[in-house]
Design a protein around this motif. Structure first.
Motif, PDB file in Angstrom:
ATOM      1  N   MET A   1      -6.677   6.251 103.231  1.00  0.00           N
ATOM      2  CA  MET A   1      -6.586   5.518 101.971  1.00  0.00           C
ATOM      3  C   MET A   1      -7.463   6.194 100.913  1.00  0.00           C
ATOM      4  SD  MET A   1      -5.553   2.984 100.042  1.00  0.00           S
ATOM      5  CE  MET A   1      -4.831   1.712 101.090  1.00  0.00           C
TER       6      MET A   1
ATOM      7  N   GLU B   1      -1.663   1.932  96.286  1.00  0.00           N
ATOM      8  CA  GLU B   1      -1.720   3.384  96.489  1.00  0.00           C
ATOM      9  C   GLU B   1      -3.166   3.861  96.587  1.00  0.00           C
ATOM     10  OE1 GLU B   1       0.550   4.979  93.266  1.00  0.00           O
ATOM     11  OE2 GLU B   1       2.282   3.742  93.793  1.00  0.00           O
TER      12      GLU B   1
ATOM     13  N   LEU C   1      -2.978  -7.947 108.684  1.00  0.00           N
ATOM     14  CA  LEU C   1      -4.095  -7.451 107.881  1.00  0.00           C
ATOM     15  C   LEU C   1      -5.403  -8.140 108.265  1.00  0.00           C
ATOM     16  CD1 LEU C   1      -2.347  -7.132 104.423  1.00  0.00           C
ATOM     17  CD2 LEU C   1      -3.332  -5.258 105.756  1.00  0.00           C
TER      18      LEU C   1
ATOM     19  N   PRO D   1       1.563 -11.379  97.612  1.00  0.00           N
ATOM     20  CA  PRO D   1       2.871 -10.864  98.049  1.00  0.00           C
ATOM     21  C   PRO D   1       4.018 -11.840  97.788  1.00  0.00           C
ATOM     22  CG  PRO D   1       1.225 -10.322  99.676  1.00  0.00           C
ATOM     23  CD  PRO D   1       0.551 -11.223  98.669  1.00  0.00           C
TER      24      PRO D   1
ATOM     25  N   LEU E   1      -5.199  -5.304 100.217  1.00  0.00           N
ATOM     26  CA  LEU E   1      -4.290  -4.445 100.979  1.00  0.00           C
ATOM     27  C   LEU E   1      -2.888  -5.045 101.076  1.00  0.00           C
ATOM     28  CD1 LEU E   1      -6.644  -3.376 103.909  1.00  0.00           C
ATOM     29  CD2 LEU E   1      -5.802  -1.911 102.053  1.00  0.00           C
ATOM     30  N   ALA E   2      -2.791  -6.365 100.953  1.00  0.00           N
ATOM     31  CA  ALA E   2      -1.490  -7.037 101.092  1.00  0.00           C
ATOM     32  C   ALA E   2      -0.510  -6.600 100.006  1.00  0.00           C
ATOM     33  CB  ALA E   2      -1.671  -8.559 101.048  1.00  0.00           C
ATOM     34  N   MET E   3      -1.019  -6.084  98.901  1.00  0.00           N
ATOM     35  CA  MET E   3      -0.155  -5.615  97.813  1.00  0.00           C
ATOM     36  C   MET E   3       0.299  -4.174  98.024  1.00  0.00           C
ATOM     37  SD  MET E   3       0.462  -8.026  95.627  1.00  0.00           S
ATOM     38  CE  MET E   3       0.811  -7.252  94.039  1.00  0.00           C
ATOM     39  N   LYS E   4      -0.080  -3.596  99.174  1.00  0.00           N
ATOM     40  CA  LYS E   4       0.310  -2.210  99.521  1.00  0.00           C
ATOM     41  C   LYS E   4      -0.084  -1.226  98.412  1.00  0.00           C
ATOM     42  CE  LYS E   4       4.150  -3.532 102.560  1.00  0.00           C
ATOM     43  NZ  LYS E   4       3.898  -4.978 102.597  1.00  0.00           N
TER      44      LYS E   4
ATOM     45  N   ARG F   1      -0.418  -1.525  91.508  1.00  0.00           N
ATOM     46  CA  ARG F   1      -0.417  -0.440  92.493  1.00  0.00           C
ATOM     47  C   ARG F   1      -1.833  -0.080  92.950  1.00  0.00           C
ATOM     48  NH1 ARG F   1       2.516   4.077  89.138  1.00  0.00           N
ATOM     49  NH2 ARG F   1       2.277   5.265  91.073  1.00  0.00           N
TER      50      ARG F   1
ATOM     51  N   GLU G   1       2.669 -10.245 107.790  1.00  0.00           N
ATOM     52  CA  GLU G   1       1.875  -9.107 107.322  1.00  0.00           C
ATOM     53  C   GLU G   1       0.429  -9.517 107.068  1.00  0.00           C
ATOM     54  OE1 GLU G   1       3.722  -6.938 104.138  1.00  0.00           O
ATOM     55  OE2 GLU G   1       5.582  -6.629 105.273  1.00  0.00           O
TER      56      GLU G   1
ATOM     57  N   ARG H   1      -6.565  -6.550 111.245  1.00  0.00           N
ATOM     58  CA  ARG H   1      -7.081  -5.209 110.932  1.00  0.00           C
ATOM     59  C   ARG H   1      -8.529  -5.256 110.477  1.00  0.00           C
ATOM     60  NH1 ARG H   1      -4.234  -1.036 106.585  1.00  0.00           N
ATOM     61  NH2 ARG H   1      -5.697   0.695 106.853  1.00  0.00           N
TER      62      ARG H   1
END
Length: 270
Positions: free
Chosen positions: A217, A186, A150, A132, A181-184, A108, A146, A153
């Motif tokens: 973020m 937190e 990214l 991912p 960031l690909a792992m989303k 996370r 995705e 981005r």
């Protein structure tokens, strides 16, 4: 950019902290690397850790991510104790989580290192897709879509099919950020993300971090870039000899330092 940190709304005071560090100690043998560190980072905040080399900044980051096991103290992410079951056992001991549970907690949290650590035999696109697909079990088509978003981005849409050896250091570091960031995650941890870069490439990586901050973020950044600390940080944390000496808004810590040790440090870097 103003020094008033107008890049986003102030985080809510009442929210559960994104990161809460209490009484953190870390020793390697007889060497005490962290001594009683306390730090709270609220959701959407950017905390920037500064201090001389060897002051414990990177070790603190690695304890947040459980790459190092704290010798004492607690780390909580969004209220959840890291590495241990929430309640101590009947005899007062804390029960350590399994390796699989720790890996799930670590997944996370995104982390970007000094060295880019990209897979050299994979293109930028496949470096970003790898986790991912193989960790999250995402379909390849979705992962590719995705990953391309990214890479766009971070300003590398045109470099998706290039291998790391075909990219500059700044581009490789931006791929590493996209991969995290690909792992989303937190929250994101950055361990001196520009220190391995030629000076002219630093700005392009800091610009990506600035965009992430503007998007809300939560980030903890170890850096020697004091201009970035002044412009982007909500909280600047000065560490020396394993202790947090001062922490607060940039205007306080950088512009009105209280301790002689911080004054000496700033005189050497500004």
């Amino acid at each position: 950019m103003s020094h008033e940190n107008t890049h986003r709304a102030a985080p809510a005071e009442e929210a559960v902290p994104a990161i809460q560090i209490e009484g953190l100690h870390k020793s390697f043998g007889d060497v005490h690397v962290l001594t009683g560190c306390d730090l709270t980072v609220r959701p959407g905040e950017v905390a920037v850790l500064v201090g001389p080399s060897g002051s414990g900044k990177s070790t603190l980051l690695r304890c947040i991510n459980q790459l190092e096991e704290a010798s004492a103290g607690r780390v909580r992410i969004e209220g959840v104790t890291q590495g241990y079951a929430e309640q101590p056992l009947a005899d007062g001991r804390w029960q350590k989580l399994s390796a699989k549970q720790i890996a799930a907690q670590r997944a996370r949290i995104g982390m970007v290192f000094q060295r880019f650590q990209l897979f050299p035999h994979m293109t930028a696109l496949h470096n970003v897709m790898e986790a991912p697909v193989h960790v999250l079990g995402m379909e390849k088509a979705q992962a590719e879509s995705e990953a391309r978003e990214l890479l766009a981005r971070v300003g590398l849409a045109e470099r998706a099919d290039h291998y790391p050896s075909e990219l500059s250091g700044g581009q490789q570091q931006r791929v590493a950020i996209a991969r995290a960031l690909a792992m989303k995650p937190e929250l994101m941890l950055f361990d001196e993300p520009t220190s391995a870069l030629d000076p002219e490439l630093v700005a392009e990586v800091l610009a990506v971090l600035q965009d992430l901050a503007a998007d809300g973020m939560t980030m903890v950044v170890v850096t020697h870039e004091m201009g970035f600390a002044r412009e982007v940080a909500d909280t600047v944390v000065f560490m020396d000899e394993g202790r947090i000496i001062e922490q607060g808004p940039p205007a306080q810590v950088i512009d009105s330092p209280r301790s002689d040790r911080l004054k000496d440090f700033l005189a050497s870097v500004l």
